[in-house]
Design a protein around this motif. Sequence first.
Motif, PDB file in Angstrom:
ATOM      1  N   TYR A 175       3.623   3.192  23.853  1.00  0.00           N
ATOM      2  CA  TYR A 175       3.115   1.522  22.152  1.00  0.00           C
ATOM      3  C   TYR A 175       1.690   1.174  23.454  1.00  0.00           C
ATOM      4  O   TYR A 175       0.733   0.443  22.802  1.00  0.00           O
ATOM      5  N   LEU A 176       2.361   0.934  24.152  1.00  0.00           N
ATOM      6  CA  LEU A 176       1.461  -0.546  25.242  1.00  0.00           C
ATOM      7  C   LEU A 176      -0.030   0.561  25.386  1.00  0.00           C
ATOM      8  O   LEU A 176      -0.954   0.175  26.122  1.00  0.00           O
ATOM      9  N   VAL A 177       0.526   1.766  26.189  1.00  0.00           N
ATOM     10  CA  VAL A 177      -1.106   2.445  26.741  1.00  0.00           C
ATOM     11  C   VAL A 177      -1.959   2.851  25.810  1.00  0.00           C
ATOM     12  O   VAL A 177      -3.016   3.087  25.741  1.00  0.00           O
ATOM     13  N   ALA A 178      -1.376   2.809  24.394  1.00  0.00           N
ATOM     14  CA  ALA A 178      -1.581   3.443  23.090  1.00  0.00           C
ATOM     15  C   ALA A 178      -2.797   1.916  22.966  1.00  0.00           C
ATOM     16  O   ALA A 178      -4.427   2.443  22.919  1.00  0.00           O
ATOM     17  N   ILE A 179      -2.330   1.166  23.105  1.00  0.00           N
ATOM     18  CA  ILE A 179      -2.751  -0.574  22.775  1.00  0.00           C
ATOM     19  C   ILE A 179      -3.990  -0.794  24.399  1.00  0.00           C
ATOM     20  O   ILE A 179      -5.081  -1.301  23.596  1.00  0.00           O
ATOM     21  N   ILE A 180      -3.674  -0.888  25.296  1.00  0.00           N
ATOM     22  CA  ILE A 180      -4.552  -1.390  26.205  1.00  0.00           C
ATOM     23  C   ILE A 180      -5.860  -0.049  26.236  1.00  0.00           C
ATOM     24  O   ILE A 180      -6.452  -0.689  25.906  1.00  0.00           O
ATOM     25  N   GLY A 181      -4.872   1.459  25.997  1.00  0.00           N
ATOM     26  CA  GLY A 181      -6.431   2.270  25.735  1.00  0.00           C
ATOM     27  C   GLY A 181      -7.154   2.174  24.726  1.00  0.00           C
ATOM     28  O   GLY A 181      -8.910   2.502  25.517  1.00  0.00           O
ATOM     29  N   VAL A 182      -6.709   1.798  24.306  1.00  0.00           N
ATOM     30  CA  VAL A 182      -8.077   0.977  22.647  1.00  0.00           C
ATOM     31  C   VAL A 182      -8.976  -0.068  23.157  1.00  0.00           C
ATOM     32  O   VAL A 182     -10.457  -0.275  22.209  1.00  0.00           O
ATOM     33  N   THR A 183      -8.373  -1.361  24.527  1.00  0.00           N
ATOM     34  CA  THR A 183      -9.470  -2.521  24.134  1.00  0.00           C
ATOM     35  C   THR A 183      -9.913  -2.261  25.062  1.00  0.00           C
ATOM     36  O   THR A 183     -10.634  -3.566  25.544  1.00  0.00           O
ATOM     37  N   ILE A 184     -10.167  -1.355  25.750  1.00  0.00           N
ATOM     38  CA  ILE A 184     -11.003  -1.093  28.181  1.00  0.00           C
ATOM     39  C   ILE A 184     -11.635  -0.408  27.788  1.00  0.00           C
ATOM     40  O   ILE A 184     -11.809   0.066  26.791  1.00  0.00           O
ATOM     41  N   SER A 185     -12.741  -0.508  28.218  1.00  0.00           N
ATOM     42  CA  SER A 185     -13.862   0.328  28.247  1.00  0.00           C
ATOM     43  C   SER A 185     -13.176   1.381  30.134  1.00  0.00           C
ATOM     44  O   SER A 185     -12.415   1.052  30.451  1.00  0.00           O
ATOM     45  N   VAL A 186     -13.912   2.516  29.857  1.00  0.00           N
ATOM     46  CA  VAL A 186     -13.530   3.321  30.913  1.00  0.00           C
ATOM     47  C   VAL A 186     -13.874   2.737  32.294  1.00  0.00           C
ATOM     48  O   VAL A 186     -13.403   3.630  33.326  1.00  0.00           O
TER      49      VAL A 186
ATOM     50  N   LEU B 254      -3.055   1.354  32.757  1.00  0.00           N
ATOM     51  CA  LEU B 254      -2.404   2.264  32.263  1.00  0.00           C
ATOM     52  C   LEU B 254      -1.826   3.431  33.050  1.00  0.00           C
ATOM     53  O   LEU B 254      -0.837   3.761  32.720  1.00  0.00           O
ATOM     54  N   VAL B 255      -2.306   3.440  34.361  1.00  0.00           N
ATOM     55  CA  VAL B 255      -2.238   4.703  35.232  1.00  0.00           C
ATOM     56  C   VAL B 255      -0.343   3.908  35.441  1.00  0.00           C
ATOM     57  O   VAL B 255       0.582   4.701  35.516  1.00  0.00           O
ATOM     58  N   ALA B 256      -0.074   2.821  35.696  1.00  0.00           N
ATOM     59  CA  ALA B 256       1.316   2.258  36.479  1.00  0.00           C
ATOM     60  C   ALA B 256       2.462   2.688  34.242  1.00  0.00           C
ATOM     61  O   ALA B 256       3.825   3.051  34.881  1.00  0.00           O
ATOM     62  N   LEU B 257       1.564   2.347  33.721  1.00  0.00           N
ATOM     63  CA  LEU B 257       2.628   2.442  32.289  1.00  0.00           C
ATOM     64  C   LEU B 257       2.754   4.016  32.419  1.00  0.00           C
ATOM     65  O   LEU B 257       4.103   4.058  31.924  1.00  0.00           O
ATOM     66  N   VAL B 258       1.851   4.788  32.364  1.00  0.00           N
ATOM     67  CA  VAL B 258       2.443   6.040  32.456  1.00  0.00           C
ATOM     68  C   VAL B 258       3.366   6.505  32.907  1.00  0.00           C
ATOM     69  O   VAL B 258       4.345   7.233  32.790  1.00  0.00           O
ATOM     70  N   CYS B 259       3.114   5.808  34.312  1.00  0.00           N
ATOM     71  CA  CYS B 259       4.028   5.915  35.291  1.00  0.00           C
ATOM     72  C   CYS B 259       5.839   5.485  34.916  1.00  0.00           C
ATOM     73  O   CYS B 259       6.957   5.986  35.309  1.00  0.00           O
ATOM     74  N   ILE B 260       5.664   4.746  34.393  1.00  0.00           N
ATOM     75  CA  ILE B 260       7.008   3.730  33.480  1.00  0.00           C
ATOM     76  C   ILE B 260       7.592   4.517  33.355  1.00  0.00           C
ATOM     77  O   ILE B 260       8.235   4.915  32.669  1.00  0.00           O
ATOM     78  N   TYR B 261       6.498   5.402  32.051  1.00  0.00           N
ATOM     79  CA  TYR B 261       7.153   5.904  30.798  1.00  0.00           C
ATOM     80  C   TYR B 261       7.751   7.121  31.895  1.00  0.00           C
ATOM     81  O   TYR B 261       8.701   8.116  30.884  1.00  0.00           O
ATOM     82  N   ILE B 262       6.615   7.961  32.621  1.00  0.00           N
ATOM     83  CA  ILE B 262       7.369   9.254  33.604  1.00  0.00           C
ATOM     84  C   ILE B 262       8.761   8.562  33.685  1.00  0.00           C
ATOM     85  O   ILE B 262       9.961  10.205  34.608  1.00  0.00           O
ATOM     86  N   ALA B 263       8.174   8.003  34.755  1.00  0.00           N
ATOM     87  CA  ALA B 263      10.139   7.267  35.307  1.00  0.00           C
ATOM     88  C   ALA B 263      10.907   7.453  34.614  1.00  0.00           C
ATOM     89  O   ALA B 263      11.970   8.161  34.047  1.00  0.00           O
TER      90      ALA B 263
END
Length: 531
Positions: free
Chosen positions: A365-376, A385-394
């Motif tokens: 949910y955090l990846v989705a919320i942050i992803g839609v509120t920041i620019s590329v 985003l990468v850090a949260l994806v890594c925590i999710y994978i862990a």
Amino acid sequence: MPGGPAVTGGGIGASAPKSRLAGIIMTAFAAFGGILYGYDTGTISGIIAMDDWLRTFGQKVPVSSDFPIGFKLPTNQESLVVSILSAGTFFGSLGGAPASDILGRRFGIISACVVFCLGIALQTGAHNWATFIVGRFFAGFGVGLVSTIIPMYQSECSPKWIRGAVVAGYQWAITIGLLLAAVINNATKNRQNHSAWRIPISIQFIWAFILFVGMFWLPETPRWLIKNNRPDDAAKSLSRLTSLPPDDPEVQTELEDIRVALREEQERGESSYLDCFKFNKSKICFRTLSGIFIQAWQQLTGINFIFYFGTTFFQRVGIKNPFLTQVATNIVNVFMTLPGMWGVEKFGRRSLLLWGAVVMCVCEYLVAIIGVTISVNDGPGQRALVALVCIYIAAFASTWGPIAWIITGEIFPLNIRAKAMSLSVASNWLWNWAIAYATPYLVNPGAGNANLGVKVFFIWGSTCAGCIVFTYFCIPETKGLSLEQVDLLYQNSTPITSAKYRRELIAQDVHVADVLRGHDVVEDKDEKEQV
């Protein structure tokens, strides 16, 4: 995965000294098959982004910033090339039941290596789209056979006090395969000839050869040998696994437990696929559905979105080096599986599944919320985003990754184990295929696509919430029990009360053969108290 105190009666090496490693090493070697699974599923993510592969199999388009080499892979073809492997694995996993019942667990794995190599040969030599797709299907069929038979082989051969960690080794091997695929893809991606993608694909012959040769030296499972009326061979097999003589009382006791449990199942007539859905005291239908759904929920965590489409996804959200980011996520996946292998023997299956789902749900949910509120172009945001994806994978790697395979390897009775496991693993691959096929349409921009982008993580977060509910009501705690004692657990408790009953089984030193002959657990306890 969890182990626990040793209990007499059933379970390979139940009373053998825990320092004897021969059986553990032999059983753990079978986990090498996970590298076939992980590498084959992981390599496609990078291959479909390579220049030469796109020029060979892609569609010519005008050169632009989106398509710098003038070739692209249309959404329908991207969906097909990724998902066709899962279609093959779906049918392969169903084929794992007759293969393992007829050929045996050991020769079933050996035959899977042959089928897998056929698929790799077709892909390596492919000059056209159809040949490459057919090769992907056959490779998938081989992987499907492996994914059904290896967890079964490990569960039937492992000492129960470490069965969870041994079966978790299969998931660890999958993560190693994914990492190897990412590293090799990164090493060959800049080659401008066919070797860019043929090297990563053809390396898979090595993994299959190692498993193929190694399985000739491993014993057949004693449970399969007992089921096929080969008691002498079963004693020799169990002797190798426990480092005890074939006529040792402990070996004979364990074989008797297996025989009694099998006889009781056969008297109920449980042997067909329909019998996997029987409503009876042993809760066969509930157990089969639990296996089917835990594999489905594992896929619905969204983990393979990262490993199938991670490279192209990271490109689209602005990550500057998507190949290296994919390597980083795979490193997390490999090393965070190790604490899961330890934790499952320490904390149990059920609690790790619950907490793992909670952490994954929050991260997605955090990846989705942050992803839609920041620019590329937002550097700190992209790193978050990468850090949260890594925590999710862990969280996945240490819980749902290995434990789903452990659960499906240990909750079914012997007479229907192969069939029920094949249904469970087929569920994994069916959802794997559905997600692989649908994701490009959900994520990609363009006509006919949903163009969700990072918003797809709202879907994965919601499915992880479903994982929490499913685990609480459907998954019992089986830590430290023999496969035969798991039958008693299902007969006499519910998932919510299973932890308490499990402790009673261990505290009362329950002997499975005695219980199935009519001795009541409570009566055994009362007799001990009177003494």
